[in-house]
Design an enzyme around this catalytic site. Structure first.
Site, short mmCIF file in Angstrom:
data_model
loop_
_atom_site.label_atom_id
_atom_site.label_comp_id
_atom_site.label_asym_id
_atom_site.label_seq_id
_atom_site.Cartn_x
_atom_site.Cartn_y
_atom_site.Cartn_z
N GLU A 100 38.32 20.94 24.12
CA GLU A 100 38.34 22.26 23.46
C GLU A 100 37.71 22.12 22.07
O GLU A 100 37.85 21.08 21.42
CB GLU A 100 39.81 22.71 23.39
CG GLU A 100 40.09 23.99 22.66
CD GLU A 100 39.48 25.23 23.29
OE1 GLU A 100 38.25 25.26 23.38
OE2 GLU A 100 40.22 26.17 23.62
N ASP A 104 43.57 27.45 17.85
CA ASP A 104 43.88 28.40 16.78
C ASP A 104 45.31 28.91 17.04
O ASP A 104 46.28 28.25 16.68
CB ASP A 104 42.82 29.51 16.84
CG ASP A 104 42.89 30.48 15.68
OD1 ASP A 104 43.82 30.41 14.89
OD2 ASP A 104 42.00 31.35 15.58
C1 PRP Z 1 37.73 30.35 20.90
C2 PRP Z 1 37.75 28.82 20.98
C3 PRP Z 1 38.96 28.51 21.77
C4 PRP Z 1 39.88 29.67 21.50
C5 PRP Z 1 40.96 29.24 20.57
O1 PRP Z 1 37.12 30.82 22.06
O2 PRP Z 1 36.57 28.34 21.59
O3 PRP Z 1 38.69 28.43 23.16
O4 PRP Z 1 39.10 30.71 20.88
O5 PRP Z 1 41.76 30.34 20.22
P1 PRP Z 1 43.30 30.41 20.49
O6 PRP Z 1 43.90 29.06 20.16
O7 PRP Z 1 43.73 31.48 19.49
O8 PRP Z 1 43.52 30.82 21.89
P2 PRP Z 1 36.50 32.29 22.16
O9 PRP Z 1 37.45 33.15 22.93
O10 PRP Z 1 36.08 32.77 20.81
O11 PRP Z 1 35.26 32.08 23.10
P3 PRP Z 1 34.00 31.08 22.99
O12 PRP Z 1 34.53 29.67 23.21
O13 PRP Z 1 33.14 31.55 24.09
O14 PRP Z 1 33.37 31.23 21.62
#
Ligand code: PRP
Length: 183
Positions: A100, A104
């Protein structure tokens, strides 16, 4: 209309490379002797990290991808995570490493770990390049973390801002330039 911004370097390409070497050494120790490790990248943000990480893992590996998307609803802590693209391969009885880019709130990783565990892998571990523990809404922790960072808006090395800047070779923070700093 998009706001103007600049990007300040937070973690250099050199520091990322050095940290990945160290992470790979630890991951190899854990999975030494594995028949074939399935390395699962979470799209889209992990595509750069997984590319560099697997090249440091001199183990037999298979690379697969999963795309998840999380949607906020009325309460932040009950986000819904949906799988937009599932794995191509089976992981039952296999060793799996989830890769990952950033943890967040933790909703995405928690959901993905629970989904993949339901498929009964032999072992499942997770490596995240970045961790923002101050933002966590659910109890989840990666087995390996590249860097713990403060609650700042980061981009680069796979991570986007409105689908831009994923191709930066370093991690930077976004600073908007249409606001005055009162210093
Ligand atoms: C982002 C990142 C993680 C996720 C983390 O993905 O790549 O997968 O958010 O956030 P969380 O811990 O709050 O769940 P995003 O949905 O922005 O998509 P991407 O990877 O396509 O940019």
């Amino acid at each position: 209309m998009s706001r103007p911004y600049v990007i300040d370097e937070l973690i250099s390409a050199k520091s990322i490379a050095a940290r990945i070497e160290a992470l790979a050494r630890e991951i190899k120790t854990k999975f030494r002797g594995t028949d074939k490790l399935v390395v699962v990248g979470l799209l889209r943000g992990s595509f750069v990290f997984i590319a560099d990480l697997v090249r440091e893992l001199d183990l037999p590996v298979e690379v697969d991808f999963l795309e998840a998307s999380s949607y906020g609803n009325s309460t932040e802590s009950s986000r819904e995570v949906r799988i937009l693209k599932d794995l191509r391969g089976e992981i039952g009885g296999r060793d799996v490493l989830v890769v990952e880019d950033i943890v967040d709130t933790g909703h995405t990783l928690k959901h993905v770990i629970s989904l993949l565990n339901s498929r009964e892998p032999a072992r499942l571990a997770c490596c995240a390049l970045l961790d923002k523990p101050s933002r966590r809404e659910v109890d989840v922790k990666a087995d390996w973390i590249g860097f713990e960072i403060p609650d700042e808006f980061v981009v680069g090395y796979g991570i986007d801002f409105a689908q831009r800047n994923r191709n930066l070779p370093f991690i930077g923070t976004v600073r908007f330039t249409d606001t005055q700093d009162e210093t």
